[in-house]
Design a protein around this motif. Structure first.
Motif, PDB file in Angstrom:
ATOM      1  N   LEU A  63       1.021  -1.435   0.471  1.00  0.00           N
ATOM      2  CA  LEU A  63      -0.030  -0.085  -0.120  1.00  0.00           C
ATOM      3  C   LEU A  63       1.191   1.347  -0.075  1.00  0.00           C
ATOM      4  CD1 LEU A  63      -2.763  -1.073   2.512  1.00  0.00           C
ATOM      5  CD2 LEU A  63      -2.973  -1.145   0.008  1.00  0.00           C
ATOM      6  N   GLU A  64       1.973   0.997   0.615  1.00  0.00           N
ATOM      7  CA  GLU A  64       2.868   2.488   0.308  1.00  0.00           C
ATOM      8  C   GLU A  64       3.364   2.855  -0.801  1.00  0.00           C
ATOM      9  OE1 GLU A  64       5.355   1.693   3.544  1.00  0.00           O
ATOM     10  OE2 GLU A  64       4.971   2.408   4.689  1.00  0.00           O
ATOM     11  N   ARG A  65       3.820   1.427  -1.676  1.00  0.00           N
ATOM     12  CA  ARG A  65       4.266   2.143  -2.469  1.00  0.00           C
ATOM     13  C   ARG A  65       3.166   2.588  -3.796  1.00  0.00           C
ATOM     14  NH1 ARG A  65       6.193  -3.572  -2.494  1.00  0.00           N
ATOM     15  NH2 ARG A  65       4.352  -3.409  -4.316  1.00  0.00           N
ATOM     16  N   SER A  66       1.584   2.642  -3.687  1.00  0.00           N
ATOM     17  CA  SER A  66       0.883   3.181  -4.291  1.00  0.00           C
ATOM     18  C   SER A  66       1.468   4.252  -3.883  1.00  0.00           C
ATOM     19  CB  SER A  66      -0.255   2.291  -3.617  1.00  0.00           C
ATOM     20  OG  SER A  66      -0.647   3.140  -2.274  1.00  0.00           O
ATOM     21  N   GLY A  67       1.564   5.402  -2.677  1.00  0.00           N
ATOM     22  CA  GLY A  67       1.501   6.961  -2.560  1.00  0.00           C
ATOM     23  C   GLY A  67      -0.246   7.544  -1.948  1.00  0.00           C
ATOM     24  N   LEU A  68      -0.616   6.623  -1.945  1.00  0.00           N
ATOM     25  CA  LEU A  68      -2.301   7.183  -1.923  1.00  0.00           C
ATOM     26  C   LEU A  68      -2.641   6.366  -0.362  1.00  0.00           C
ATOM     27  CD1 LEU A  68      -3.990   5.407  -5.277  1.00  0.00           C
ATOM     28  CD2 LEU A  68      -3.113   7.715  -4.186  1.00  0.00           C
ATOM     29  N   PHE A  69      -1.774   5.852   0.309  1.00  0.00           N
ATOM     30  CA  PHE A  69      -1.580   5.285   1.960  1.00  0.00           C
ATOM     31  C   PHE A  69      -1.181   6.604   2.888  1.00  0.00           C
ATOM     32  CE2 PHE A  69      -3.679   1.882  -0.899  1.00  0.00           C
ATOM     33  CZ  PHE A  69      -5.195   2.326  -0.295  1.00  0.00           C
ATOM     34  N   ARG A  70      -1.831   6.890   4.036  1.00  0.00           N
ATOM     35  CA  ARG A  70       0.001   7.177   4.941  1.00  0.00           C
ATOM     36  C   ARG A  70      -0.964   6.343   6.245  1.00  0.00           C
ATOM     37  NH1 ARG A  70      -1.383  10.561   9.129  1.00  0.00           N
ATOM     38  NH2 ARG A  70      -3.375  11.759   8.212  1.00  0.00           N
ATOM     39  N   PHE A  71       0.164   5.773   7.240  1.00  0.00           N
ATOM     40  CA  PHE A  71      -0.252   4.719   8.187  1.00  0.00           C
ATOM     41  C   PHE A  71      -0.331   5.969   9.853  1.00  0.00           C
ATOM     42  CE2 PHE A  71       0.736   2.168   4.810  1.00  0.00           C
ATOM     43  CZ  PHE A  71       0.129   1.408   4.539  1.00  0.00           C
ATOM     44  N   VAL A  72      -0.902   5.037  10.277  1.00  0.00           N
ATOM     45  CA  VAL A  72      -1.285   5.734  11.342  1.00  0.00           C
ATOM     46  C   VAL A  72      -1.330   5.027  12.138  1.00  0.00           C
ATOM     47  CG1 VAL A  72      -3.110   7.323  13.204  1.00  0.00           C
ATOM     48  CG2 VAL A  72      -3.056   7.278  10.276  1.00  0.00           C
ATOM     49  N   ASP A  73      -0.069   4.969  13.420  1.00  0.00           N
ATOM     50  CA  ASP A  73       0.145   3.969  14.572  1.00  0.00           C
ATOM     51  C   ASP A  73      -0.802   4.010  15.850  1.00  0.00           C
ATOM     52  OD1 ASP A  73       2.612   3.598  13.772  1.00  0.00           O
ATOM     53  OD2 ASP A  73       3.662   5.607  15.162  1.00  0.00           O
ATOM     54  N   THR A  74      -1.275   3.196  16.569  1.00  0.00           N
ATOM     55  CA  THR A  74      -2.743   2.985  17.736  1.00  0.00           C
ATOM     56  C   THR A  74      -1.591   1.576  18.396  1.00  0.00           C
ATOM     57  OG1 THR A  74      -4.771   2.447  17.251  1.00  0.00           O
ATOM     58  CG2 THR A  74      -3.504   1.337  16.044  1.00  0.00           C
ATOM     59  N   PRO A  75      -1.822   1.981  19.781  1.00  0.00           N
ATOM     60  CA  PRO A  75      -1.229   0.438  20.434  1.00  0.00           C
ATOM     61  C   PRO A  75      -2.441  -0.204  19.841  1.00  0.00           C
ATOM     62  CG  PRO A  75      -2.907   2.197  21.526  1.00  0.00           C
ATOM     63  CD  PRO A  75      -2.416   2.818  20.216  1.00  0.00           C
ATOM     64  N   LEU A  76      -3.708   0.180  19.827  1.00  0.00           N
ATOM     65  CA  LEU A  76      -4.911  -1.245  19.547  1.00  0.00           C
ATOM     66  C   LEU A  76      -4.068  -1.959  19.414  1.00  0.00           C
ATOM     67  CD1 LEU A  76      -7.769  -1.369  19.511  1.00  0.00           C
ATOM     68  CD2 LEU A  76      -7.937  -1.253  17.251  1.00  0.00           C
TER      69      LEU A  76
END
Length: 425
Positions: A63-76
């Motif tokens: 998904l990162e390679r597509s350039g369309l997504f930003r990942f959000v950190d969570t303790p879940l």
């Protein structure tokens, strides 16, 4: 032909080794960001640490390679059966959540499951489960990434598709088949003599290519699953640059059997060669339009290499590229709207360009200067090409707008001639 490389044939025999692990492994470097990125939280899959291949890192890299997504950190920490903490996820800016598991079954396979949630709406968006052998865990992760990409963007993903490319190292040339991220590589053919111009059949079951194993350029077609292969063009003179028609029934090739390099059309078994171009120039590097009605190719009939097109039904050739004095290596997007090609700029800079065929507008999509062999992904959103970086020949992918680039690196071998396979794996 305008080959920017001098392929030197060496003496020795030929080894056919289908479905063997590739020696070189890739690592990925990503540069640039997309104009709009969806914030998504991707949790580690339950029990993936005990599997031979972790699932979530592969999904994230895809998904990162597509350039369309930003990942959000969570303790879940939940799996596909859990309940998201929507309020906390919203406070962290996440619009979507993905969680899952990879459970080993008694027969040795792994039950891979995932679920997607819409955090903004607080809604379950469904998921999937699949039982796969350990060797297919990476493929399962790619398929999950494809499903997520399609659900979140509305477009089909290409992470589970394959690429083919040629490596040179240790005095040998190797035709390799790998996942779209360059991992999971297999050796299709290895030889001390050059292998060039791989081309996927439309169904992804065969590869056409040129081998110099008989001390001349001969076109072969090889079954990608069994390794069985056959000669399809071994005529007098040179046989090169194979390209498949969209229905898989016809191959366009460059032959010199009548003197000079001209385009011919052959049946898929190599029979009934019929001359397609009639110029006194060098005509080469054919590629069919997606509807099968035209063949794009390179010719110096105007004094320098340019890209032309000609109707399969007959008629004269029409020039397509006008900007620049040296344009080669055409590739057509799956929707038929965009031409990718390599343009020489100045004396020694070669850049991947795209041309909007309706408007005539062109732009550079690479930031390197020794580019070769562009090829579109089957969804038309990415281009893979070969280039040189830090003294090594490497593969790059770029989004169609040139904003997000991925560099696929191997150690110890030069990489060239990439071509992206079709959907349907």
């Amino acid at each position: 032909m305008w080959q920017r490389r001098h392929w030197l044939a060496a003496a020795g025999g030929l080894a056919l080794t289908p479905a063997l692990p590739a020696l070189a492994q890739f690592r990925v470097e990503i540069s640039g960001v997309g104009a709009t990125q969806l914030p998504i939280a991707l949790l580690r899959f339950r029990d993936e640490a005990s599997a031979p291949q972790a699932i979530s890192p592969v999904i994230r890299a895809d998904l990162e390679r597509s350039g369309l997504f930003r990942f959000v950190d969570t303790p879940l920490q939940i799996d596909e059966t859990g309940l998201p903490m929507y309020a906390d996820l919203r406070s962290r800016g996440a619009d979507a959540l993905v969680a899952g598991s990879a459970t080993k079954l008694v027969d040795g396979r792994f039950d891979v499951r995932y679920k997607l949630w819409d955090v903004v709406k607080g809604a379950d968006q469904g998921g999937q489960s699949m039982a796969v052998p350990p060797a297919d865990l990476r493929l399962a992760a790619h398929r999950i990434a494809d499903a997520l990409y399609e659900k979140l963007t509305g477009e089909k993903g290409v992470f589970a598709t394959r690429i083919a490319y040629v490596t040179k190292g240790g005095g040998r040339y190797t035709l390799r088949i790998a996942d779209a991220d360059g991992e999971g590589g297999q050796v299709a053919l290895t030889s001390p003599d050059p292998i060039i111009s791989p081309a996927w059949s439309p169904d992804g079951k065969e590869l056409a290519y040129v081998s110099f194993e008989t001390r001349k350029a001969v076109v072969w077609v090889q079954d990608t699953s069994t390794g069985a292969r056959r000669q399809v063009a071994n005529y007098k003179g040179s046989n090169s640059a194979p390209a498949w028609s969209p229905d898989g029934r016809t191959l366009a090739v460059t032959l010199s059997m009548e003197g000079g390099s001209q385009l011919f059309l052959l049946n898929r078994d190599g029979s009934q060669p019929r001359r397609f171009t009639q110029s006194q120039a060098i005509d080469t590097e054919p590629v069919f339009s997606p509807d099968g009605k035209f063949v794009y190719f390179v010719s110096d009939r105007g004094g320098s290499p340019q890209i032309y097109k000609q109707a399969v039904a007959g008629g004269g050739a029409e020039r397509v590229t006008f900007n620049g004095s040296y344009n080669i290596s055409p590739a057509i997007s799956p929707d038929g709207r965009t031409l990718a090609f390599v343009q020489r700029q100045g004396g020694s800079t070669f850049r991947v360009m795209t041309l909007d065929l309706a408007s005539g507008n062109s732009q550079a999509v690479s930031d390197t200067s020794d580019d070769e062999s562009p090829s579109f992904s089957p969804n038309g959103r990415f281009i893979i090409y070969a280039t040189r970086a830090q003294g090594r020949e490497v593969l790059m992918t770029t989004t169609l707008d040139g904003k997000v680039k991925t560099r696929l690196l191997t150690s110890g071998q030069d990489i060239r001639e990439p071509v992206w396979g079709p959907f349907g794996r």
